[in-house]
Motif scaffolding. Sequence first.
Motif, short mmCIF file in Angstrom:
data_model
loop_
_atom_site.label_atom_id
_atom_site.label_comp_id
_atom_site.label_asym_id
_atom_site.label_seq_id
_atom_site.Cartn_x
_atom_site.Cartn_y
_atom_site.Cartn_z
N MET A 265 0.85 -1.20 0.00
CA MET A 265 0.00 0.00 0.00
C MET A 265 0.88 1.25 0.00
N THR A 266 0.68 2.15 -0.94
CA THR A 266 1.45 3.38 -1.02
C THR A 266 1.12 4.27 0.18
N GLY A 267 2.16 4.81 0.83
CA GLY A 267 1.94 5.68 1.97
C GLY A 267 1.58 4.95 3.24
N ALA A 268 1.86 3.65 3.32
CA ALA A 268 1.51 2.86 4.50
C ALA A 268 2.41 3.23 5.68
N ILE A 269 1.79 3.52 6.82
CA ILE A 269 2.55 3.74 8.05
C ILE A 269 2.81 2.43 8.75
N LEU A 270 1.95 1.44 8.50
CA LEU A 270 2.09 0.11 9.08
C LEU A 270 1.98 -0.91 7.96
N ASP A 271 3.00 -1.78 7.87
CA ASP A 271 3.04 -2.77 6.80
C ASP A 271 3.40 -4.13 7.40
N ILE A 272 2.47 -5.07 7.34
CA ILE A 272 2.63 -6.38 7.97
C ILE A 272 2.60 -7.46 6.90
N ARG A 273 3.58 -8.37 6.96
CA ARG A 273 3.67 -9.42 5.94
C ARG A 273 3.82 -10.79 6.61
N GLY A 274 2.91 -11.72 6.26
CA GLY A 274 3.04 -13.12 6.65
C GLY A 274 3.12 -13.37 8.14
N LEU A 275 2.36 -12.62 8.94
CA LEU A 275 2.46 -12.72 10.39
C LEU A 275 1.82 -14.01 10.90
N LYS A 276 2.57 -14.73 11.75
CA LYS A 276 2.08 -15.98 12.32
C LYS A 276 2.34 -16.02 13.82
N LYS A 277 1.35 -16.55 14.56
CA LYS A 277 1.51 -16.75 15.99
C LYS A 277 0.66 -17.92 16.43
N SER A 278 1.30 -18.87 17.15
CA SER A 278 0.59 -20.04 17.65
C SER A 278 0.80 -20.16 19.15
N PHE A 279 -0.21 -20.71 19.81
CA PHE A 279 -0.12 -21.03 21.24
C PHE A 279 -0.49 -22.51 21.40
N GLY A 280 0.50 -23.31 21.76
CA GLY A 280 0.23 -24.72 21.96
C GLY A 280 -0.33 -25.43 20.75
N GLY A 281 0.12 -25.05 19.57
CA GLY A 281 -0.35 -25.69 18.36
C GLY A 281 -1.58 -25.04 17.76
#
Length: 251
Positions: free
Chosen positions: A1-17
């Motif tokens: 996104m042009t002008g993005a202040i926040l850019d998130i790519r491929g975020l992953k988080k697991s808790f106990g599977g």
Amino acid sequence: MTGAILDIRGLKKSFGGLHVTNDLTYAVRGGALDAIIGPNGAGKSTFFNLLTGYHRADAGTIVFAGEEITRAAPERIVKLGISRAFQVSNIFHRMTVFENVRTAVQAQTGLSLEFFRPARGLALDQTDEIIHQCGLASRAGIVSGRLSQGDKKRLELALALSGKPKLLLLDEPTAGMSREEAESTMDLVAALNRDLGITVVFTEHDIAAVFKYAERITLLSRGTMIVSGTPEEIRRNEDAQKLYLGESIHG
């Protein structure tokens, strides 16, 4: 996104599977007022925890204002300009409104208001300014525990502003409020976004508020982004209707 202040790519988080955040890609334009929606357990709170450093991502990247913060400490993230107001009130109920905001300002400056006179004057000026910005001037001397739910949320916003944020994360800002209080609170959020240029991302179950105030809406389900678009695009999206919105968007 042009002008993005926040850019998130491929975020992953697991808790106990359990995959709470699953390959999430998301971006926010600087100066935007955006909403994140989804059923309970969709991963909204975990997402905010990842953005603010309270959880560490298993994979992916988070870039804020051009700097990667994927594994930055919460204190570093706050200094870079991300503040969060929680769904459950996080104020000192036995202190006045003024004392709450002054304490938050002092914590951000890292200077004692009692021993550094120039800093003391600057912090008091900043405290007054924030209280006025949040419409709390007439309540500055009131003990915070006696405030209405709407005014408590205004105080929460004031505390978040003490760090002079570039990005403000709001976790269900209208929870537990009457319709009048909810509209007043969201009007304030919109004003802070418009007048101070603060980028705002909020989660909310009040669909009417989401469609009235958000410029862009993102639907999460089981930690995955299902769809993201303008309110009208979300209103017409079949997946959004089936998974979460149902008939509520037509009323």
